[in-house]
Scaffold this motif. Structure first.
Motif, PDB file in Angstrom:
ATOM      1  N   LEU A  41     -11.438   2.043  28.300  1.00 60.28           N
ATOM      2  CA  LEU A  41     -10.839   1.194  29.081  1.00 60.28           C
ATOM      3  C   LEU A  41     -11.657   1.107  30.414  1.00 60.28           C
ATOM      4  O   LEU A  41     -11.974   2.052  30.909  1.00 60.28           O
ATOM      5  N   TYR A  43     -12.458  -1.244  34.332  1.00 57.95           N
ATOM      6  CA  TYR A  43     -11.970  -2.278  35.341  1.00 57.95           C
ATOM      7  C   TYR A  43     -11.886  -3.804  34.903  1.00 57.95           C
ATOM      8  O   TYR A  43     -12.400  -4.141  34.236  1.00 57.95           O
ATOM      9  N   GLU A  45      -9.452  -4.949  32.772  1.00 53.99           N
ATOM     10  CA  GLU A  45      -8.715  -5.026  31.434  1.00 53.99           C
ATOM     11  C   GLU A  45      -7.168  -4.915  31.835  1.00 53.99           C
ATOM     12  O   GLU A  45      -6.705  -4.399  32.901  1.00 53.99           O
ATOM     13  N   THR A  46      -6.444  -5.842  30.956  1.00 52.94           N
ATOM     14  CA  THR A  46      -5.006  -5.685  31.171  1.00 52.94           C
ATOM     15  C   THR A  46      -4.471  -5.682  29.578  1.00 52.94           C
ATOM     16  O   THR A  46      -4.575  -6.444  28.913  1.00 52.94           O
ATOM     17  N   SER A  49      -2.737  -0.444  26.535  1.00 49.60           N
ATOM     18  CA  SER A  49      -3.354   0.968  26.730  1.00 49.60           C
ATOM     19  C   SER A  49      -3.465   1.432  28.209  1.00 49.60           C
ATOM     20  O   SER A  49      -3.629   2.343  28.230  1.00 49.60           O
ATOM     21  N   VAL A  50      -3.689   0.261  28.848  1.00 48.58           N
ATOM     22  CA  VAL A  50      -4.124   0.548  30.362  1.00 48.58           C
ATOM     23  C   VAL A  50      -2.513   1.152  30.897  1.00 48.58           C
ATOM     24  O   VAL A  50      -2.553   1.927  31.663  1.00 48.58           O
ATOM     25  N   LYS A  51      -1.815   0.496  30.434  1.00 50.30           N
ATOM     26  CA  LYS A  51      -0.369   0.893  30.939  1.00 50.30           C
ATOM     27  C   LYS A  51       0.173   2.495  30.547  1.00 50.30           C
ATOM     28  O   LYS A  51       0.611   3.228  31.453  1.00 50.30           O
ATOM     29  N   GLN A  54      -2.088   4.501  32.844  1.00 49.29           N
ATOM     30  CA  GLN A  54      -1.165   4.702  34.148  1.00 49.29           C
ATOM     31  C   GLN A  54      -0.231   5.655  34.003  1.00 49.29           C
ATOM     32  O   GLN A  54       0.248   6.212  34.767  1.00 49.29           O
ATOM     33  N   TYR A  71      -5.867  -2.852  34.814  1.00 42.36           N
ATOM     34  CA  TYR A  71      -6.779  -1.852  35.423  1.00 42.36           C
ATOM     35  C   TYR A  71      -7.679  -2.343  36.560  1.00 42.36           C
ATOM     36  O   TYR A  71      -8.569  -2.981  36.661  1.00 42.36           O
ATOM     37  N   THR A  75      -5.841   2.000  39.773  1.00 43.51           N
ATOM     38  CA  THR A  75      -6.082   2.646  38.498  1.00 43.51           C
ATOM     39  C   THR A  75      -7.547   3.396  38.311  1.00 43.51           C
ATOM     40  O   THR A  75      -7.688   4.569  38.010  1.00 43.51           O
ATOM     41  N   LYS A  76      -8.462   2.589  38.837  1.00 42.22           N
ATOM     42  CA  LYS A  76      -9.947   3.047  38.659  1.00 42.22           C
ATOM     43  C   LYS A  76      -9.953   4.500  39.889  1.00 42.22           C
ATOM     44  O   LYS A  76     -10.559   5.386  39.067  1.00 42.22           O
TER      45      LYS A  76
END
Length: 317
Positions: A41, A43, A45-46, A49-51, A54, A71, A75-76
């Protein structure tokens, strides 16, 4: 003879339920069950999995923003902070090593909880309270190297220098006495009052301001999605470690009057009535950059027929 069979069947179902769903109440395992830890994952991305990433970082006190599945920078930063604390390459990319370690960790924070402004701050702390500290130190002329919310070596040096100037024990810990001095400093050394805004800062302020040209005007706006005039100046200066009051009138009151504006100074105008109602950043050659109500963030000429009669003066910071 069917009754025992039915009883056996029901018992089997109950046992299976216990076996299959033993940990549905455990938040971290619920995350782990839905996360593919072999993916990467990064920077921009939406997705779901990103959620989930988080949510896990929030469980562990690394992420404090919306669970939006985007992302972005926050998040980064949270991923980098987790990686740094756990001996991983702090690149901000959530790959198999990071995800594997992250989702095998129980949902109990092992990270030092962000301290509030009423709690001592010291090297290693993170969070909004550290950002506020850095902004205040920078405004007083003690450069922290930026406002990133990380109490590192530069912030430590700035705190110690301030404590020394205030006659406090220079231990680098921001306790009650240091907080009181920050709120109402008795004196600041000539080294730190001679020039609050350095030449390098001026260049950065102007560059950051120009990068926002075209941003729309939004009443009360304080972010790159939309600015009003003082929201724009506050945002640009904050990016460079300097805290300004929120309104144009308050910025006028806080600044130091100058006879003529220099690059990086704020210039003020009376667009409604006789008092201060508009502010911009002087960039040289008779021009200033501002968030105008009609065009958003633009470069304007101070000598044009609209601005010249409305000009009130300039202030330095």
């Amino acid at each position: 003879m069917k009754f025992p069979t039915k009883k056996l069947f029901l018992s089997t179902v109950v046992a299976a339920s216990i076996a299959v769903f033993p940990q549905l109440g455990e938040h971290s395992n619920a995350h782990a069950a839905t996360m593919n830890t072999h993916q990467v994952l990064n920077y921009g991305e939406t997705n779901s999995s990103v959620k989930a990433l988080q949510e896990k970082l929030k469980d562990l006190n690394y992420y404090h923003d919306a669970l939006d599945g985007i992302y972005g920078n926050n998040t980064k930063k949270a991923v980098k902070s987790y990686q740094s604390d756990h001996g991983l390459a702090a690149d901000g990319i959530a790959g198999p090593n990071t995800l594997g370690k992250l989702f095998s960790t129980a949902s109990v924070s092992t990270k030092k909880v962000t301290k509030t402004v009423t709690t001592d701050l010291e090297k290693g702390d993170h969070g909004q309270a550290v950002k506020d500290l850095q902004s205040r130190l920078n405004a007083l002329g003690y450069k922290t190297g930026g406002v990133d919310g990380i109490f590192g070596n530069n912030t430590l040096k700035a705190v110690k220098a301030f404590q020394t100037d205030q006659g406090l024990h220079a231990d680098g810990v921001v306790g009650p006495n240091t907080r009181a001095a920050l709120a109402n400093p008795k004196a600041v050394s000539a080294e730190h009052t001679a020039s609050k805004t350095t030449a390098s800062q001026v260049n950065d302020i102007i560059a950051d301001a120009k990068a926002l040209i075209g941003t729309p005007y939004v009443w009360g706006g304080t972010t790159p999605s939309g600015f009003d005039c003082s929201g724009f100046t506050s945002y640009v200066f904050a990016k460079n470690g300097m805290t300004l009051p929120r309104t144009a009138a308050a910025q006028w009151s806080a600044g130091q009057s100058v006879s003529a504006p220099a690059k990086g100074d704020l210039v003020f105008f009376a667009t409604t009535g006789s008092g201060v109602s508009h502010v911009g950043i002087y960039i040289g050659n008779g021009q200033f950059i501002n968030a105008s109500t009609s065009k958003g963030v633009v470069i304007s000429d101070m000598d044009n027929s609209y601005w010249k009669p409305r000009y009130l003066g300039a202030k330095s910071f």
